[in-house]
Design a protein around this motif. Structure first.
Motif, PDB file in Angstrom:
ATOM      1  N   VAL A  66       0.841  -1.194   0.000  1.00 51.80           N
ATOM      2  CA  VAL A  66       0.000   0.000   0.000  1.00 51.80           C
ATOM      3  C   VAL A  66       0.878   1.247   0.000  1.00 51.80           C
ATOM      4  O   VAL A  66       1.892   1.317   0.696  1.00 51.80           O
ATOM      5  N   TYR A  67       0.472   2.231  -0.801  1.00 47.67           N
ATOM      6  CA  TYR A  67       1.168   3.513  -0.895  1.00 47.67           C
ATOM      7  C   TYR A  67       0.099   4.589  -1.038  1.00 47.67           C
ATOM      8  O   TYR A  67      -0.497   4.728  -2.107  1.00 47.67           O
ATOM      9  N   GLY A  68      -0.189   5.289   0.028  1.00 47.97           N
ATOM     10  CA  GLY A  68      -1.260   6.288   0.001  1.00 47.97           C
ATOM     11  C   GLY A  68      -2.595   5.624  -0.263  1.00 47.97           C
ATOM     12  O   GLY A  68      -2.975   4.681   0.409  1.00 47.97           O
ATOM     13  N   ASP A  69      -3.294   6.109  -1.293  1.00 47.80           N
ATOM     14  CA  ASP A  69      -4.585   5.533  -1.675  1.00 47.80           C
ATOM     15  C   ASP A  69      -4.436   4.377  -2.662  1.00 47.80           C
ATOM     16  O   ASP A  69      -5.432   3.876  -3.185  1.00 47.80           O
ATOM     17  N   TYR A  70      -3.216   3.956  -2.948  1.00 49.01           N
ATOM     18  CA  TYR A  70      -2.968   2.931  -3.948  1.00 49.01           C
ATOM     19  C   TYR A  70      -2.563   1.614  -3.290  1.00 49.01           C
ATOM     20  O   TYR A  70      -1.882   1.595  -2.265  1.00 49.01           O
ATOM     21  N   VAL A  98      -6.944   0.621 -11.569  1.00 50.65           N
ATOM     22  CA  VAL A  98      -6.568   1.780 -12.383  1.00 50.65           C
ATOM     23  C   VAL A  98      -5.380   1.482 -13.297  1.00 50.65           C
ATOM     24  O   VAL A  98      -4.997   2.321 -14.094  1.00 50.65           O
ATOM     25  N   GLY A  99      -4.784   0.299 -13.154  1.00 49.88           N
ATOM     26  CA  GLY A  99      -3.658  -0.045 -14.002  1.00 49.88           C
ATOM     27  C   GLY A  99      -3.182  -1.452 -13.758  1.00 49.88           C
ATOM     28  O   GLY A  99      -3.654  -2.148 -12.849  1.00 49.88           O
ATOM     29  N   ASP A 113      10.058   4.167   0.748  1.00 53.49           N
ATOM     30  CA  ASP A 113      10.689   5.416   0.315  1.00 53.49           C
ATOM     31  C   ASP A 113      10.380   5.778  -1.135  1.00 53.49           C
ATOM     32  O   ASP A 113      11.276   6.135  -1.903  1.00 53.49           O
ATOM     33  N   GLY A 114       9.117   5.685  -1.538  1.00 51.55           N
ATOM     34  CA  GLY A 114       8.720   6.089  -2.878  1.00 51.55           C
ATOM     35  C   GLY A 114       9.112   5.127  -3.978  1.00 51.55           C
ATOM     36  O   GLY A 114       9.072   5.472  -5.159  1.00 51.55           O
ATOM     37  N   ASP A 131       6.721   8.115  -8.460  1.00 53.29           N
ATOM     38  CA  ASP A 131       6.456   9.544  -8.646  1.00 53.29           C
ATOM     39  C   ASP A 131       5.010   9.747  -9.086  1.00 53.29           C
ATOM     40  O   ASP A 131       4.364  10.702  -8.693  1.00 53.29           O
ATOM     41  N   ASP A 132       4.517   8.844  -9.937  1.00 54.01           N
ATOM     42  CA  ASP A 132       3.103   8.802 -10.308  1.00 54.01           C
ATOM     43  C   ASP A 132       2.596   7.432  -9.848  1.00 54.01           C
ATOM     44  O   ASP A 132       2.793   6.437 -10.546  1.00 54.01           O
TER      45      ASP A 132
END
Length: 180
Positions: A66-70, A98-99, A113-114, A131-132
């Motif tokens: 999980v990363y934020g809302d994703y 979504v993908g 860390d992103g 980043d996206d």
């Protein structure tokens, strides 16, 4: 059990014991399994804090990150699915696809860390930039683990700067993310 014999398996192999009174049991074939695309539905009450998502096709969820809302769902031979959580009303949550990253196999995924770290079986370990978050960008793929393990089935991100990969049988291999 067969007609006139008992078949016994043990650590030394298969033994056949003569038994005049033994008779094979008649078995019916039963109902064949449903097609492989079949999935049970997982209805969720409208006031639930939880949501269910099932991959399309014959994918099996093996791990998620999980990363934020994703949410990045590692679904074996179906690849990696990118899901976004949505809240339509204050207490109703849903997961929307979504993908997807189409890979022959995805065993596990972790975020740190992103970066999204994806265990891709014989294709090794993939590192994606978030980043996206809806469209991760491949930064690097590690396929050579120095003969220590032939593939990456699981991945962990215990603490900076290390990432750990593992196959089913070759132990854990620590990789330093500061190195190329």
């Amino acid at each position: 059990v067969g007609d006139g014999a008992l078949y016994v398996g043990s650590e030394i192999g298969l033994s056949v014991v003569a038994c005049a009174r033994a008779k094979a049991v008649a078995r019916t074939r039963g109902v064949p399994p449903r097609h492989p695309e079949f999935r049970m539905s997982y209805p969720t009450p409208s006031d639930s804090r939880f949501a269910a998502w099932v991959p399309k096709g014959s994918g099996q969820l093996r791990g998620a990150a999980v990363y934020g809302d994703y949410c990045y769902a590692a679904c074996g031979h179906a690849g990696l699915f990118i899901l976004k959580s949505k809240t339509s009303v204050p207490s109703a949550l849903s997961l929307v696809e979504v993908g997807r990253i189409d890979r022959p196999f995805v065993g596990d995924a972790k975020v740190k860390d992103g970066r999204l770290y994806v265990a891709e079986g014989l294709d090794g370990l993939a590192v994606y930039s978030l980043d996206d978050p809806a469209s991760p960008h491949l930064v690097k793929r590690v396929t050579d683990f120095g003969g220590k393990t032939p593939c990456a089935i699981w991945v962990w991100t215990p603490n900076a700067p290390y990432v750990v990969v593992s196959s089913r049988q070759d132990g854990n291999l620590f990789l330093d993310t500061r190195r190329d």
